[in-house]
Scaffold this motif. Structure first.
Motif, PDB file in Angstrom:
ATOM      1  N   GLY A 171       9.233  -9.714  -4.725  1.00  0.00           N
ATOM      2  CA  GLY A 171       7.938  -9.229  -4.301  1.00  0.00           C
ATOM      3  C   GLY A 171       7.435  -8.005  -5.035  1.00  0.00           C
ATOM      4  O   GLY A 171       8.044  -7.509  -5.982  1.00  0.00           O
ATOM      5  N   GLN A 172       6.282  -7.521  -4.562  1.00  0.00           N
ATOM      6  CA  GLN A 172       5.625  -6.365  -5.134  1.00  0.00           C
ATOM      7  C   GLN A 172       5.636  -5.230  -4.116  1.00  0.00           C
ATOM      8  O   GLN A 172       5.257  -5.423  -2.966  1.00  0.00           O
ATOM      9  N   GLY A 173       6.043  -4.054  -4.534  1.00  0.00           N
ATOM     10  CA  GLY A 173       6.083  -2.910  -3.646  1.00  0.00           C
ATOM     11  C   GLY A 173       4.749  -2.194  -3.602  1.00  0.00           C
ATOM     12  O   GLY A 173       4.018  -2.147  -4.591  1.00  0.00           O
ATOM     13  N   ALA A 174       4.419  -1.644  -2.449  1.00  0.00           N
ATOM     14  CA  ALA A 174       3.231  -0.817  -2.281  1.00  0.00           C
ATOM     15  C   ALA A 174       3.563   0.277  -1.285  1.00  0.00           C
ATOM     16  O   ALA A 174       4.358   0.074  -0.362  1.00  0.00           O
ATOM     17  N   LYS A 175       2.952   1.437  -1.451  1.00  0.00           N
ATOM     18  CA  LYS A 175       3.299   2.591  -0.622  1.00  0.00           C
ATOM     19  C   LYS A 175       2.495   2.610   0.663  1.00  0.00           C
ATOM     20  O   LYS A 175       1.268   2.478   0.642  1.00  0.00           O
ATOM     21  N   GLY A 176       3.197   2.764   1.749  1.00  0.00           N
ATOM     22  CA  GLY A 176       2.552   2.943   3.043  1.00  0.00           C
ATOM     23  C   GLY A 176       1.986   1.662   3.621  1.00  0.00           C
ATOM     24  O   GLY A 176       1.827   0.640   2.945  1.00  0.00           O
ATOM     25  N   SER A 177       1.671   1.731   4.918  1.00  0.00           N
ATOM     26  CA  SER A 177       1.069   0.587   5.589  1.00  0.00           C
ATOM     27  C   SER A 177      -0.269   0.224   4.964  1.00  0.00           C
ATOM     28  O   SER A 177      -0.608  -0.954   4.795  1.00  0.00           O
ATOM     29  N   ALA A 178      -1.039   1.243   4.614  1.00  0.00           N
ATOM     30  CA  ALA A 178      -2.330   0.989   3.981  1.00  0.00           C
ATOM     31  C   ALA A 178      -2.150   0.287   2.647  1.00  0.00           C
ATOM     32  O   ALA A 178      -2.929  -0.612   2.298  1.00  0.00           O
ATOM     33  N   GLY A 179      -1.116   0.659   1.902  1.00  0.00           N
ATOM     34  CA  GLY A 179      -0.893   0.070   0.585  1.00  0.00           C
ATOM     35  C   GLY A 179      -0.580  -1.408   0.628  1.00  0.00           C
ATOM     36  O   GLY A 179      -1.150  -2.206  -0.134  1.00  0.00           O
ATOM     37  N   VAL A 180       0.329  -1.823   1.533  1.00  0.00           N
ATOM     38  CA  VAL A 180       0.673  -3.249   1.582  1.00  0.00           C
ATOM     39  C   VAL A 180      -0.482  -4.070   2.144  1.00  0.00           C
ATOM     40  O   VAL A 180      -0.737  -5.196   1.697  1.00  0.00           O
ATOM     41  N   ALA A 181      -1.210  -3.511   3.107  1.00  0.00           N
ATOM     42  CA  ALA A 181      -2.347  -4.231   3.670  1.00  0.00           C
ATOM     43  C   ALA A 181      -3.434  -4.435   2.614  1.00  0.00           C
ATOM     44  O   ALA A 181      -4.008  -5.534   2.486  1.00  0.00           O
ATOM     45  N   GLN A 182      -3.710  -3.410   1.845  1.00  0.00           N
ATOM     46  CA  GLN A 182      -4.719  -3.520   0.800  1.00  0.00           C
ATOM     47  C   GLN A 182      -4.261  -4.472  -0.305  1.00  0.00           C
ATOM     48  O   GLN A 182      -5.076  -5.200  -0.893  1.00  0.00           O
ATOM     49  N   GLY A 183      -2.955  -4.487  -0.586  1.00  0.00           N
ATOM     50  CA  GLY A 183      -2.428  -5.416  -1.584  1.00  0.00           C
ATOM     51  C   GLY A 183      -2.665  -6.854  -1.192  1.00  0.00           C
ATOM     52  O   GLY A 183      -3.089  -7.685  -2.006  1.00  0.00           O
ATOM     53  N   VAL A 184      -2.399  -7.182   0.066  1.00  0.00           N
ATOM     54  CA  VAL A 184      -2.625  -8.546   0.544  1.00  0.00           C
ATOM     55  C   VAL A 184      -4.110  -8.875   0.565  1.00  0.00           C
ATOM     56  O   VAL A 184      -4.524  -9.986   0.201  1.00  0.00           O
ATOM     57  N   ALA A 185      -4.923  -7.932   0.967  1.00  0.00           N
ATOM     58  CA  ALA A 185      -6.366  -8.165   1.053  1.00  0.00           C
ATOM     59  C   ALA A 185      -6.972  -8.544  -0.295  1.00  0.00           C
ATOM     60  O   ALA A 185      -7.958  -9.283  -0.354  1.00  0.00           O
ATOM     61  N   THR A 186      -6.378  -8.074  -1.373  1.00  0.00           N
ATOM     62  CA  THR A 186      -6.926  -8.321  -2.704  1.00  0.00           C
ATOM     63  C   THR A 186      -6.144  -9.354  -3.501  1.00  0.00           C
ATOM     64  O   THR A 186      -6.452  -9.588  -4.671  1.00  0.00           O
ATOM     65  N   THR A 187      -5.147 -10.007  -2.874  1.00  0.00           N
ATOM     66  CA  THR A 187      -4.282 -10.940  -3.597  1.00  0.00           C
ATOM     67  C   THR A 187      -4.184 -12.269  -2.859  1.00  0.00           C
ATOM     68  O   THR A 187      -3.427 -12.401  -1.887  1.00  0.00           O
ATOM     69  N   PRO A 188      -4.930 -13.286  -3.271  1.00  0.00           N
ATOM     70  CA  PRO A 188      -4.815 -14.603  -2.636  1.00  0.00           C
ATOM     71  C   PRO A 188      -3.386 -15.144  -2.732  1.00  0.00           C
ATOM     72  O   PRO A 188      -2.699 -14.958  -3.737  1.00  0.00           O
ATOM     73  N   GLY A 189      -2.941 -15.782  -1.649  1.00  0.00           N
ATOM     74  CA  GLY A 189      -1.601 -16.347  -1.612  1.00  0.00           C
ATOM     75  C   GLY A 189      -0.523 -15.378  -1.212  1.00  0.00           C
ATOM     76  O   GLY A 189       0.663 -15.686  -1.316  1.00  0.00           O
ATOM     77  N   SER A 190      -0.907 -14.203  -0.713  1.00  0.00           N
ATOM     78  CA  SER A 190       0.079 -13.155  -0.428  1.00  0.00           C
ATOM     79  C   SER A 190       0.346 -13.000   1.064  1.00  0.00           C
ATOM     80  O   SER A 190      -0.400 -13.489   1.913  1.00  0.00           O
TER      81      SER A 190
END
Length: 373
Positions: free
Chosen positions: A225-244
Motif C-alpha cells: 500500500g501507500q502511506g499517508a500521514k494522519g487521518s486526514a491524509g489517508v482519507a484524502q488519499g482515498v478521495a482522490t484515488t479510484p479503486g482505493s
C-alpha cells in the motif's frame, strides 16, 4: 456500560476550524452556541494547555476546546487549548518528554512507555481516560459501487495483499448482485505511528480467522500500500484515488464524502453508525476494574457476532499524570477535562463520534477529580 444517545445537541461549533485536521493551532477561539450555564469546570489554573497526539480525536478536540472557551468566557477568563494532531505515537512521546500537558492516544499507554511516563509524572502513574469513542470506517472509492460488504477475513486479505482485485471471488461472495470492477485494489495506510492502526490491526487479529498474521501495533504491518500521514491524509488519499480503500475514523470518511463498507460479522451485514457502534461498545470491559486508570479491553468487542453491532471501533484516551503536575497545570487539566466529559460531549454525534453514556461519564469524572490527589 450502556450507551445512550445524547439528548441535547449544541449548535454549530466552528466547523470551518474542525475541517482543518492536518496541523495543530493555537487559535481555538471559535464561538460556540452551547449552553454553558451548568458547567462545573472551574477555569482555574494556567490559561493555556498544550496537548498533542491522536488525529482521530482532532475534530472532537476542536469541539471540546470551543465549548471550553465559551465556558470560561462566561466566567470572565480567557483560556486556550493548543492541540496538535500529530499521531498517537508522537503524542505519547511528547507527553513522556514533558513537552505537553497531556496526550491524545487511540491506544492506552503501556509497558516501557508507561514506565517512562511514570518518571515524567514524578514517580506517579499515568492514567488513560477515554473521552472519545468512534467507529472506524473501511472507507473506499469504487466507481459505481455505493454498497460494499466485507468481513474480517476479506478485510485482512485486502490489507495484507492476498486479495488484489475488487472482483475477487471472496469479495463477490459477500456482494451478490453487485457488479465489482476488475480493478486493482489500492490500499492506503497510516505512515505515522497511529493508535488507529493499532486498533485496526487488533480488529483484524480478532476477526479474520487467522488471515491476519502481522499482529497489532502502532505501525502498519500489512506490507503493501501507500502511506499517508494522519487521518486526514489517508482519507484524502482515498478521495482522490479510484479503486482505493483505507481504515479511518467515520468523521473523516464523512468529511471527504467517502463510502463506508458494511461489515458482516457472521450475523448479517452491519452499516457503520452511532447506533451500531454503540451496540458493540455496550459491554466492553475495563482492563482493571475499580482502577482510576480506565484502559479498556476491546478484544471481545472486535470479535463480536452480535446482530446489528458494528465491531470496528476505537476509544481515544487522554493520557494524564495521576500526580506530578504543578498546581496550575493540575487545575487547568482538570478543568478542561471536566468540561470535555460533560458539555463537550453534546455535539459529538453530529461529528461522527459516539457520545459517552451518563454512567460512563460518572466513572471518567471520578478519575478526573482524583488527578493530583
Amino acid at each position: 456500560m450502556k450507551l445512550q444517545r445524547s439528548s441535547a445537541l449544541i449548535g454549530a461549533i466552528a466547523l470551518g476550524a474542525i475541517a482543518l485536521a492536518g496541523c495543530g493551532s493555537d487559535d481555538n477561539s471559535a464561538s460556540s452556541s452551547a449552553d454553558t450555564s451548568g458547567s462545573t469546570a472551574t477555569c482555574e489554573g494556567k490559561d493555556k494547555i498544550s496537548a498533542a497526539g491522536s488525529s482521530a480525536q482532532k475534530n472532537a478536540m476542536d469541539a471540546f476546546t470551543s465549548v471550553y472557551i465559551a465556558v470560561c468566557n462566561d466566567k470572565g477568563k480567557t483560556v486556550n487549548v493548543a492541540y496538535n494532531p500529530s499521531g498517537s505515537g508522537d503524542g505519547r512521546t511528547q507527553f513522556i518528554a514533558s513537552q505537553i500537558d497531556f496526550a491524545g492516544s487511540d491506544s492506552a499507554i503501556k509497558e516501557e512507555q508507561a514506565a517512562a511516563a511514570k518518571q515524567r509524572c514524578a514517580g506517579n502513574d499515568a492514567w488513560n481516560l477515554p473521552l472519545v469513542f468512534g467507529p472506524v470506517s473501511l472507507a473506499y472509492n469504487i466507481d459505481g459501487v455505493d454498497n460494499l460488504v466485507l468481513n474480517g477475513d476479506t478485510a485482512a486479505k485486502i490489507f495484507n495483499g492476498t486479495i488484489k482485485k475488487w472482483n475477487d471471488p471472496a469479495i463477490a461472495a459477500l456482494n451478490e448482485g453487485t457488479t465489482l470492477p476488475d480493478k486493482d485494489i489500492v490500499v492506503f495506510f497510516r505512515s505515522d505511528s497511529s493508535g488507529t492502526t493499532d486498533n485496526f490491526q487488533q480488529y483484524l487479529t480478532a476477526a479474520s480467522n487467522g488471515a491476519w498474521t502481522g499482529g497489532a501495533g502502532s505501525d502498519f504491518k500489512g506490507g503493501i500500500g501507500q502511506g499517508a500521514k494522519g487521518s486526514a491524509g489517508v482519507a484524502q488519499g482515498v478521495a482522490t484515488t479510484p479503486g482505493s480503500i483505507t481504515y479511518v475514523e467515520k468523521s473523516f470518511a464523512d468529511q471527504n464524502k467517502l463510502n463506508s463498507a458494511q461489515i458482516n460479522t457472521g450475523s448479517g451485514a452491519v452499516e457503520v453508525s452511532t447506533e451500531s457502534a454503540s451496540k458493540a461498545i455496550a459491554n466492553t470491559p475495563f482492563k482493571t476494574p475499580g482502577s482510576k486508570d480506565l484502559a479498556l479491553d476491546l478484544k471481545s468487542t472486535y470479535a463480536t457476532t452480535e446482530p446489528g453491532a458494528y465491531p470496528l471501533i476505537l476509544a481515544t484516551y487522554e493520557i494524564v499524570c495521576s500526580k506530578g503536575y504543578d498546581e496550575a497545570t493540575t487545575q487547568a487539566v482538570q478543568s478542561f477535562l471536566t468540561s470535555a466529559v460533560n458539555e463537550g460531549q453534546q455535539d459529538l454525534e453530529n461529528l461522527g463520534y459516539v457520545p459517552l453514556p451518563d454512567s460512563f461519564k460518572e466513572t471518567v469524572s471520578a478519575s478526573i477529580s482524583s488527578i493530583g490527589q
